[in-house]
Scaffold this motif. Sequence first.
Motif, PDB file in Angstrom:
ATOM      1  N   ILE A  78      20.393   2.872   9.680  1.00 38.72           N
ATOM      2  CA  ILE A  78      19.368   3.926   9.634  1.00 38.72           C
ATOM      3  C   ILE A  78      17.984   3.293   9.613  1.00 38.72           C
ATOM      4  O   ILE A  78      17.841   2.093   9.386  1.00 38.72           O
ATOM      5  N   ASP A  79      16.957   4.102   9.847  1.00 37.54           N
ATOM      6  CA  ASP A  79      15.591   3.580   9.773  1.00 37.54           C
ATOM      7  C   ASP A  79      14.704   4.419   8.859  1.00 37.54           C
ATOM      8  O   ASP A  79      13.485   4.307   8.901  1.00 37.54           O
ATOM      9  N   ARG A  80      15.325   5.243   8.009  1.00 35.72           N
ATOM     10  CA  ARG A  80      14.572   6.069   7.068  1.00 35.72           C
ATOM     11  C   ARG A  80      15.267   6.016   5.714  1.00 35.72           C
ATOM     12  O   ARG A  80      16.347   5.446   5.593  1.00 35.72           O
ATOM     13  N   PHE A  81      14.645   6.595   4.721  1.00 39.38           N
ATOM     14  CA  PHE A  81      15.313   6.722   3.440  1.00 39.38           C
ATOM     15  C   PHE A  81      15.233   8.165   2.985  1.00 39.38           C
ATOM     16  O   PHE A  81      14.327   8.906   3.356  1.00 39.38           O
ATOM     17  N   ALA A  82      16.186   8.593   2.189  1.00 36.39           N
ATOM     18  CA  ALA A  82      16.167   9.922   1.581  1.00 36.39           C
ATOM     19  C   ALA A  82      15.861   9.798   0.095  1.00 36.39           C
ATOM     20  O   ALA A  82      15.001  10.501  -0.428  1.00 36.39           O
ATOM     21  N   LEU A  83      16.577   8.893  -0.576  1.00 34.77           N
ATOM     22  CA  LEU A  83      16.368   8.618  -1.996  1.00 34.77           C
ATOM     23  C   LEU A  83      16.544   7.129  -2.235  1.00 34.77           C
ATOM     24  O   LEU A  83      17.397   6.499  -1.618  1.00 34.77           O
ATOM     25  N   PHE A  84      15.734   6.577  -3.121  1.00 31.31           N
ATOM     26  CA  PHE A  84      15.991   5.212  -3.553  1.00 31.31           C
ATOM     27  C   PHE A  84      15.490   5.015  -4.974  1.00 31.31           C
ATOM     28  O   PHE A  84      14.592   5.712  -5.440  1.00 31.31           O
ATOM     29  N   ALA A  85      16.119   4.059  -5.660  1.00 35.69           N
ATOM     30  CA  ALA A  85      15.703   3.656  -7.004  1.00 35.69           C
ATOM     31  C   ALA A  85      15.591   2.145  -7.005  1.00 35.69           C
ATOM     32  O   ALA A  85      16.555   1.448  -6.686  1.00 35.69           O
ATOM     33  N   LEU A  86      14.415   1.655  -7.339  1.00 32.80           N
ATOM     34  CA  LEU A  86      14.134   0.225  -7.254  1.00 32.80           C
ATOM     35  C   LEU A  86      13.863  -0.332  -8.655  1.00 32.80           C
ATOM     36  O   LEU A  86      12.999   0.179  -9.373  1.00 32.80           O
ATOM     37  N   PHE A  87      14.589  -1.367  -9.027  1.00 30.68           N
ATOM     38  CA  PHE A  87      14.452  -1.960 -10.352  1.00 30.68           C
ATOM     39  C   PHE A  87      14.037  -3.429 -10.321  1.00 30.68           C
ATOM     40  O   PHE A  87      13.312  -3.884 -11.193  1.00 30.68           O
ATOM     41  N   SER A  88      14.555  -4.183  -9.355  1.00 26.42           N
ATOM     42  CA  SER A  88      14.357  -5.627  -9.406  1.00 26.42           C
ATOM     43  C   SER A  88      14.361  -6.230  -8.013  1.00 26.42           C
ATOM     44  O   SER A  88      14.603  -5.542  -7.023  1.00 26.42           O
ATOM     45  N   LYS A  89      14.093  -7.527  -7.973  1.00 21.74           N
ATOM     46  CA  LYS A  89      14.122  -8.307  -6.732  1.00 21.74           C
ATOM     47  C   LYS A  89      13.198  -7.709  -5.679  1.00 21.74           C
ATOM     48  O   LYS A  89      13.550  -7.585  -4.510  1.00 21.74           O
ATOM     49  N   LEU A  90      12.004  -7.338  -6.118  1.00 26.00           N
ATOM     50  CA  LEU A  90      11.012  -6.757  -5.218  1.00 26.00           C
ATOM     51  C   LEU A  90      10.437  -7.818  -4.290  1.00 26.00           C
ATOM     52  O   LEU A  90      10.228  -8.965  -4.687  1.00 26.00           O
ATOM     53  N   THR A  91      10.160  -7.410  -3.059  1.00 25.30           N
ATOM     54  CA  THR A  91       9.496  -8.280  -2.084  1.00 25.30           C
ATOM     55  C   THR A  91       8.330  -7.510  -1.452  1.00 25.30           C
ATOM     56  O   THR A  91       8.361  -7.204  -0.253  1.00 25.30           O
ATOM     57  N   PRO A  92       7.308  -7.183  -2.238  1.00 25.33           N
ATOM     58  CA  PRO A  92       6.200  -6.367  -1.710  1.00 25.33           C
ATOM     59  C   PRO A  92       5.429  -7.022  -0.586  1.00 25.33           C
ATOM     60  O   PRO A  92       4.875  -6.331   0.278  1.00 25.33           O
ATOM     61  N   ASP A  93       5.387  -8.360  -0.559  1.00 24.16           N
ATOM     62  CA  ASP A  93       4.675  -9.031   0.529  1.00 24.16           C
ATOM     63  C   ASP A  93       5.365  -8.782   1.868  1.00 24.16           C
ATOM     64  O   ASP A  93       4.700  -8.653   2.904  1.00 24.16           O
ATOM     65  N   ASN A  94       6.694  -8.717   1.853  1.00 25.80           N
ATOM     66  CA  ASN A  94       7.410  -8.394   3.090  1.00 25.80           C
ATOM     67  C   ASN A  94       7.126  -6.958   3.520  1.00 25.80           C
ATOM     68  O   ASN A  94       7.049  -6.657   4.714  1.00 25.80           O
ATOM     69  N   LEU A  95       6.977  -6.067   2.554  1.00 28.88           N
ATOM     70  CA  LEU A  95       6.615  -4.686   2.880  1.00 28.88           C
ATOM     71  C   LEU A  95       5.242  -4.640   3.534  1.00 28.88           C
ATOM     72  O   LEU A  95       5.035  -3.930   4.521  1.00 28.88           O
ATOM     73  N   LYS A  96       4.303  -5.432   3.019  1.00 28.43           N
ATOM     74  CA  LYS A  96       2.960  -5.477   3.608  1.00 28.43           C
ATOM     75  C   LYS A  96       3.002  -6.002   5.039  1.00 28.43           C
ATOM     76  O   LYS A  96       2.299  -5.507   5.917  1.00 28.43           O
ATOM     77  N   VAL A  97       3.842  -7.002   5.264  1.00 24.43           N
ATOM     78  CA  VAL A  97       3.992  -7.548   6.627  1.00 24.43           C
ATOM     79  C   VAL A  97       4.516  -6.465   7.565  1.00 24.43           C
ATOM     80  O   VAL A  97       4.023  -6.305   8.685  1.00 24.43           O
ATOM     81  N   GLY A  98       5.509  -5.705   7.104  1.00 24.51           N
ATOM     82  CA  GLY A  98       6.043  -4.616   7.920  1.00 24.51           C
ATOM     83  C   GLY A  98       4.993  -3.569   8.240  1.00 24.51           C
ATOM     84  O   GLY A  98       4.949  -3.024   9.353  1.00 24.51           O
ATOM     85  N   ILE A  99       4.145  -3.282   7.278  1.00 25.07           N
ATOM     86  CA  ILE A  99       3.080  -2.297   7.486  1.00 25.07           C
ATOM     87  C   ILE A  99       2.071  -2.801   8.512  1.00 25.07           C
ATOM     88  O   ILE A  99       1.656  -2.069   9.425  1.00 25.07           O
ATOM     89  N   LEU A 100       1.693  -4.067   8.389  1.00 27.01           N
ATOM     90  CA  LEU A 100       0.739  -4.643   9.348  1.00 27.01           C
ATOM     91  C   LEU A 100       1.312  -4.623  10.758  1.00 27.01           C
ATOM     92  O   LEU A 100       0.593  -4.371  11.728  1.00 27.01           O
TER      93      LEU A 100
END
Length: 206
Positions: A78-100
């Motif tokens: 899939i390429d979307r999300f409906a629900l998610f719960a995030l607790f650990s092992k975050l990679t926000p820099d990779n999210l920023k790269v995806g946004i750019l």
Amino acid sequence: MKLVSLKLAIFIAMSALTPLKNIEIYNQDERGGGAIIGINYPLKSDKEIAFCRNFITYSLQQRRNTYHYPKPQEFMEIDRFALFALFSKLTPDNLKVGILYKKGELLAPQRNKLHCLLRQDLGIANEIINKKIFFESRHLFNLSYEWEMFKPSSDYLRHELTELAHEFYPAPKEMIIAINNVCNLKCVMCELHNPELQKNHKNDFF
């Protein structure tokens, strides 16, 4: 509508994780250390609200990164999300790269290289770094590299895939049909264009 009264941060993104300006953050606990809950779900009736409550309750009990998207079978990408719960092992820099990349500020080779380097710096295993299929969606993979799929009851999944199908799998807005009896696409994966098979063709359809 407020679903829960809990000490956690709630991420509500009604379209996707990008761009960041579409994300609202609600923090009910100034100490932090809670969960990030993402909701991109049609809350049309008490049934859907109850399901979201169950998802959040389960996630908080398990305290593992958990996602849900209604799928006909669990190995569907899939390429979307409906629900998610995030607790650990975050990679926000990779999210920023995806946004750019989505904003056109990075080319695909640059994006891929940055993703790889950032995950290597965190000591993430190569089998995860080289992952090609994203059952949780690429967006969530960019937010964290480890996810568990939430499994609803078969009755509720049937409800999602029938009564809510238009929410998760909307019909095409436009369809173009060409009346033609000749296939000239020559798709590389199509065996009908294999030179050996073409020797046995009886007409010029291919």
